[in-house]
Design a protein around this motif. Structure first.
Motif, PDB file in Angstrom:
ATOM      1  N   ASN A 174       0.927  -1.150  -0.069  1.00 20.00           N
ATOM      2  CA  ASN A 174      -0.057  -0.094   0.023  1.00 20.00           C
ATOM      3  C   ASN A 174       0.796   1.233  -0.007  1.00 20.00           C
ATOM      4  OD1 ASN A 174      -1.573   2.104   2.111  1.00 20.00           O
ATOM      5  ND2 ASN A 174      -2.833   1.301   0.414  1.00 20.00           N
ATOM      6  N   GLY A 175       1.884   1.194   0.671  1.00 21.48           N
ATOM      7  CA  GLY A 175       2.877   2.578   0.899  1.00 21.48           C
ATOM      8  C   GLY A 175       3.410   2.660  -0.259  1.00 21.48           C
ATOM      9  N   LEU A 176       3.924   1.490  -1.123  1.00 23.65           N
ATOM     10  CA  LEU A 176       4.699   1.816  -2.297  1.00 23.65           C
ATOM     11  C   LEU A 176       3.559   2.244  -3.435  1.00 23.65           C
ATOM     12  CD1 LEU A 176       6.614  -1.533  -2.475  1.00 23.65           C
ATOM     13  CD2 LEU A 176       7.491   0.794  -2.086  1.00 23.65           C
ATOM     14  N   VAL A 177       2.483   1.758  -3.294  1.00 24.76           N
ATOM     15  CA  VAL A 177       1.471   2.257  -4.339  1.00 24.76           C
ATOM     16  C   VAL A 177       1.316   3.950  -4.180  1.00 24.76           C
ATOM     17  CG1 VAL A 177      -0.940   2.175  -4.954  1.00 24.76           C
ATOM     18  CG2 VAL A 177       0.534   0.278  -4.775  1.00 24.76           C
ATOM     19  N   LEU A 178       0.961   4.187  -2.614  1.00 28.36           N
ATOM     20  CA  LEU A 178       0.655   5.638  -2.558  1.00 28.36           C
ATOM     21  C   LEU A 178       1.974   6.687  -2.817  1.00 28.36           C
ATOM     22  CD1 LEU A 178      -0.910   5.267   1.074  1.00 28.36           C
ATOM     23  CD2 LEU A 178      -2.081   5.670  -1.024  1.00 28.36           C
ATOM     24  N   LEU A 179       3.249   5.975  -2.847  1.00 30.23           N
ATOM     25  CA  LEU A 179       4.348   6.671  -3.199  1.00 30.23           C
ATOM     26  C   LEU A 179       4.449   6.706  -4.495  1.00 30.23           C
ATOM     27  CD1 LEU A 179       6.489   5.794  -0.168  1.00 30.23           C
ATOM     28  CD2 LEU A 179       5.604   7.877  -0.447  1.00 30.23           C
ATOM     29  N   ASN A 180       3.647   6.192  -5.573  1.00 27.13           N
ATOM     30  CA  ASN A 180       3.694   6.053  -6.814  1.00 27.13           C
ATOM     31  C   ASN A 180       5.292   5.404  -7.148  1.00 27.13           C
ATOM     32  OD1 ASN A 180       1.340   7.447  -7.347  1.00 27.13           O
ATOM     33  ND2 ASN A 180       2.276   9.425  -7.033  1.00 27.13           N
ATOM     34  N   VAL A 181       5.680   4.247  -6.580  1.00 36.05           N
ATOM     35  CA  VAL A 181       6.762   3.725  -6.987  1.00 36.05           C
ATOM     36  C   VAL A 181       6.255   2.525  -8.034  1.00 36.05           C
ATOM     37  CG1 VAL A 181       8.503   2.030  -5.973  1.00 36.05           C
ATOM     38  CG2 VAL A 181       7.818   3.666  -4.672  1.00 36.05           C
ATOM     39  N   SER A 182       7.195   2.562  -8.952  1.00 38.17           N
ATOM     40  CA  SER A 182       6.958   1.698 -10.188  1.00 38.17           C
ATOM     41  C   SER A 182       6.621   0.447  -9.702  1.00 38.17           C
ATOM     42  CB  SER A 182       8.162   1.536 -11.017  1.00 38.17           C
ATOM     43  OG  SER A 182       8.018   0.520 -12.059  1.00 38.17           O
ATOM     44  N   PRO A 183       5.740  -0.383 -10.398  1.00 38.81           N
ATOM     45  CA  PRO A 183       5.559  -1.703  -9.980  1.00 38.81           C
ATOM     46  C   PRO A 183       6.672  -2.852  -9.963  1.00 38.81           C
ATOM     47  CG  PRO A 183       3.808  -1.052 -11.467  1.00 38.81           C
ATOM     48  CD  PRO A 183       4.816   0.215 -11.352  1.00 38.81           C
ATOM     49  N   PHE A 184       7.502  -2.442 -11.182  1.00 39.62           N
ATOM     50  CA  PHE A 184       8.911  -3.281 -10.968  1.00 39.62           C
ATOM     51  C   PHE A 184       9.666  -3.021  -9.829  1.00 39.62           C
ATOM     52  CE2 PHE A 184       7.629  -1.632 -15.738  1.00 39.62           C
ATOM     53  CZ  PHE A 184       6.942  -2.874 -15.960  1.00 39.62           C
ATOM     54  N   TRP A 185       9.800  -1.928  -9.227  1.00 37.73           N
ATOM     55  CA  TRP A 185      10.742  -1.644  -8.185  1.00 37.73           C
ATOM     56  C   TRP A 185       9.854  -2.370  -7.121  1.00 37.73           C
ATOM     57  CZ3 TRP A 185      15.507  -0.516  -7.482  1.00 37.73           C
ATOM     58  CH2 TRP A 185      16.213  -0.045  -8.551  1.00 37.73           C
ATOM     59  N   GLN A 186       8.498  -2.441  -7.046  1.00 41.26           N
ATOM     60  CA  GLN A 186       7.897  -3.086  -5.932  1.00 41.26           C
ATOM     61  C   GLN A 186       8.352  -4.503  -5.963  1.00 41.26           C
ATOM     62  OE1 GLN A 186       3.507  -2.345  -5.719  1.00 41.26           O
ATOM     63  NE2 GLN A 186       3.597  -0.132  -6.862  1.00 41.26           N
ATOM     64  N   GLN A 187       8.297  -4.944  -7.038  1.00 38.30           N
ATOM     65  CA  GLN A 187       8.859  -6.525  -7.033  1.00 38.30           C
ATOM     66  C   GLN A 187      10.140  -6.569  -6.543  1.00 38.30           C
ATOM     67  OE1 GLN A 187       7.029  -9.394  -7.860  1.00 38.30           O
ATOM     68  NE2 GLN A 187       5.067  -7.833  -7.866  1.00 38.30           N
ATOM     69  N   VAL A 188      10.974  -5.610  -6.769  1.00 36.23           N
ATOM     70  CA  VAL A 188      12.453  -5.642  -6.271  1.00 36.23           C
ATOM     71  C   VAL A 188      12.609  -5.339  -4.894  1.00 36.23           C
ATOM     72  CG1 VAL A 188      14.732  -4.501  -6.029  1.00 36.23           C
ATOM     73  CG2 VAL A 188      13.638  -4.689  -8.523  1.00 36.23           C
ATOM     74  N   VAL A 189      11.730  -4.705  -4.267  1.00 32.06           N
ATOM     75  CA  VAL A 189      11.531  -4.088  -2.694  1.00 32.06           C
ATOM     76  C   VAL A 189      10.957  -5.742  -2.153  1.00 32.06           C
ATOM     77  CG1 VAL A 189      10.583  -2.909  -0.993  1.00 32.06           C
ATOM     78  CG2 VAL A 189      11.354  -1.807  -2.952  1.00 32.06           C
ATOM     79  N   LYS A 190      10.101  -6.264  -2.560  1.00 31.44           N
ATOM     80  CA  LYS A 190       9.282  -7.409  -1.843  1.00 31.44           C
ATOM     81  C   LYS A 190      10.573  -8.502  -1.928  1.00 31.44           C
ATOM     82  CE  LYS A 190       5.330  -7.439  -4.124  1.00 31.44           C
ATOM     83  NZ  LYS A 190       3.855  -7.703  -4.306  1.00 31.44           N
ATOM     84  N   GLY A 191      11.108  -8.829  -2.914  1.00 29.49           N
ATOM     85  CA  GLY A 191      12.143  -9.658  -3.194  1.00 29.49           C
ATOM     86  C   GLY A 191      13.190  -9.604  -2.054  1.00 29.49           C
ATOM     87  N   GLY A 192      13.714  -8.240  -2.138  1.00 30.16           N
ATOM     88  CA  GLY A 192      14.674  -7.892  -0.995  1.00 30.16           C
ATOM     89  C   GLY A 192      14.185  -8.042   0.330  1.00 30.16           C
ATOM     90  N   VAL A 193      12.841  -7.796   0.753  1.00 28.94           N
ATOM     91  CA  VAL A 193      12.430  -8.159   2.109  1.00 28.94           C
ATOM     92  C   VAL A 193      12.505  -9.730   2.278  1.00 28.94           C
ATOM     93  CG1 VAL A 193      10.522  -7.819   3.538  1.00 28.94           C
ATOM     94  CG2 VAL A 193      11.096  -6.109   1.899  1.00 28.94           C
ATOM     95  N   ILE A 194      12.024 -10.388   1.236  1.00 29.29           N
ATOM     96  CA  ILE A 194      11.956 -11.824   1.701  1.00 29.29           C
ATOM     97  C   ILE A 194      13.561 -12.526   1.821  1.00 29.29           C
ATOM     98  CG2 ILE A 194      11.468 -14.004   0.686  1.00 29.29           C
ATOM     99  CD1 ILE A 194       9.209 -12.802  -1.153  1.00 29.29           C
ATOM    100  N   LEU A 195      14.451 -12.040   1.023  1.00 29.73           N
ATOM    101  CA  LEU A 195      15.791 -12.199   1.357  1.00 29.73           C
ATOM    102  C   LEU A 195      16.392 -12.166   2.667  1.00 29.73           C
ATOM    103  CD1 LEU A 195      18.420 -13.544  -0.136  1.00 29.73           C
ATOM    104  CD2 LEU A 195      18.958 -11.390  -0.902  1.00 29.73           C
ATOM    105  N   LEU A 196      15.971 -10.601   3.115  1.00 33.51           N
ATOM    106  CA  LEU A 196      16.449 -10.463   4.450  1.00 33.51           C
ATOM    107  C   LEU A 196      15.857 -10.951   5.795  1.00 33.51           C
ATOM    108  CD1 LEU A 196      17.747  -7.923   6.172  1.00 33.51           C
ATOM    109  CD2 LEU A 196      15.693  -6.693   5.987  1.00 33.51           C
ATOM    110  N   ALA A 197      14.522 -11.420   5.548  1.00 32.93           N
ATOM    111  CA  ALA A 197      13.896 -12.300   6.212  1.00 32.93           C
ATOM    112  C   ALA A 197      14.448 -13.660   6.605  1.00 32.93           C
ATOM    113  CB  ALA A 197      12.252 -12.352   6.036  1.00 32.93           C
TER     114      ALA A 197
END
Length: 326
Positions: free
Chosen positions: A292-315
């Protein structure tokens, strides 16, 4: 001193998801004034309800040291089957019969479809020793193909107000999908904490060989868990289809990513035997707030995938680091 440090470390580990959520909400509240609003809060709840349903089933599977990559495709197929039964029923040319379905009957048909697909996953894994990754990856492709065949590649729309209420309606000011997700969570918590099945699930994930020697029917437990997860993926498909008022052939793409992310971020070990449904709920909330935050900040959907992948890897890195310390 050492004992106090260990207690502090255990406490931090227990509440790390909550701390991460509070930090994320604080950051987003400073970055956009649209985040802390009632409408946005309800929107986030409605969006995470589906992931909670799917991730709850995924949690039970991961607790047995398994994985299910097919939930997104199962979601799409079962959503399509549900609305197909509702709109078109079933024709049996050989007997010149037509079987119509009520709303409840169509929903039960969709849930049964998900249960059977999950059962097939569990059967392939237990009876033929197919690794869960491979078996569910195959089901991902099979179910997606059947969805395309069933829908002929076209959406099934105009499903009626009663069906749409499941995905977009509200009860006592709270979205219906949230009520459904809450029931699913409470049921899963009851199973994991109050039943023999729950103890068996943790035992299998902790040490499968020891669980087998203690008399636990490993195959039956795993098949039951995968079947339950399939039914929950079907439930998610019904909610998504009702919310969109349309069964989309490509529905559920990458939903397995969000489900796995919720499970891992919630503290469930990918090695099995450790974790909880409540932790997964917190992980799903974090993923929902992040999306939701990434959408509100108008972050590109492609970067959203990058961020989520990074979060999973960190976890996962944090999870593995915790296992080494233990």
């Amino acid at each position: 001193m050492i004992a106090q440090l260990k207690i502090g470390s255990d406490t931090l580990k227990r509440f790390q998801s909550l701390i991460a959520l509070l930090i994320l909400c604080t950051i987003l509240s400073f970055m956009t004034d649209k985040f802390f609003t009632a409408d946005n809060g309800l929107n986030v709840l409605r969006q995470i309800a589906v992931n909670i349903c799917i991730a709850t089933g995924m949690t039970l599977i991961v607790l047995t040291a398994g994985i299910d990559l097919s939930v997104g495709s199962v979601l799409a197929l079962c959503g399509a089957v549900t609305v197909g039964l509702l709109r078109n029923g079933v024709e049996i040319p050989a007997g010149d019969l037509f079987v119509g379905f009520t709303l409840l009957g169509a929903i039960l048909g969709g849930l049964l479809c998900g249960w059977l697909l999950g059962w097939f996953n569990g059967f392939a894994i237990t009876k033929f020793n197919v690794p869960p990754f491979v078996a569910t990856l195959a089901m991902l492709t099979i179910a997606r193909g059947f969805t395309m065949l069933y829908t002929k590649g076209h959406p099934i729309s105009n499903l009626g107000k009663e069906f749409a209420f499941i995905g977009s309606g509200s009860f006592l000011g709270i979205p219906v999908p949230v009520w459904i997700a809450a029931i699913v969570v409470l049921l899963a918590v009851f199973i994991t904490q109050k039943t023999k099945m729950g103890r068996y699930i943790y035992a299998i994930g902790g040490n499968e060989q020891a669980a087998k020697l203690s008399g636990i029917n490993i195959n039956r437990v795993k098949i039951t868990v995968y079947s339950f997860a399939g039914a929950l993926a079907a439930l998610g498909g019904i909610i998504v289809t009702a919310r969109l008022d349309s069964a989309q052939p490509n529905a559920g793409m990458s939903y397995e990513l969000d489900a796995i992310a919720a499970v891992v971020i919630g503290g469930t070990s990918l090695s099995g035997g450790k974790g909880s449904v409540w932790g997964t709920v917190m992980g799903a909330v974090i993923i929902g707030v992040l999306n939701n935050g990434l959408v509100l900040l108008n972050v590109s959907p492609f970067w959203q995938q990058v961020v989520k992948g990074g979060v999973i890897l960190l976890a996962v890195i944090i999870d593995k680091a915790g296992e080494r310390r233990d």
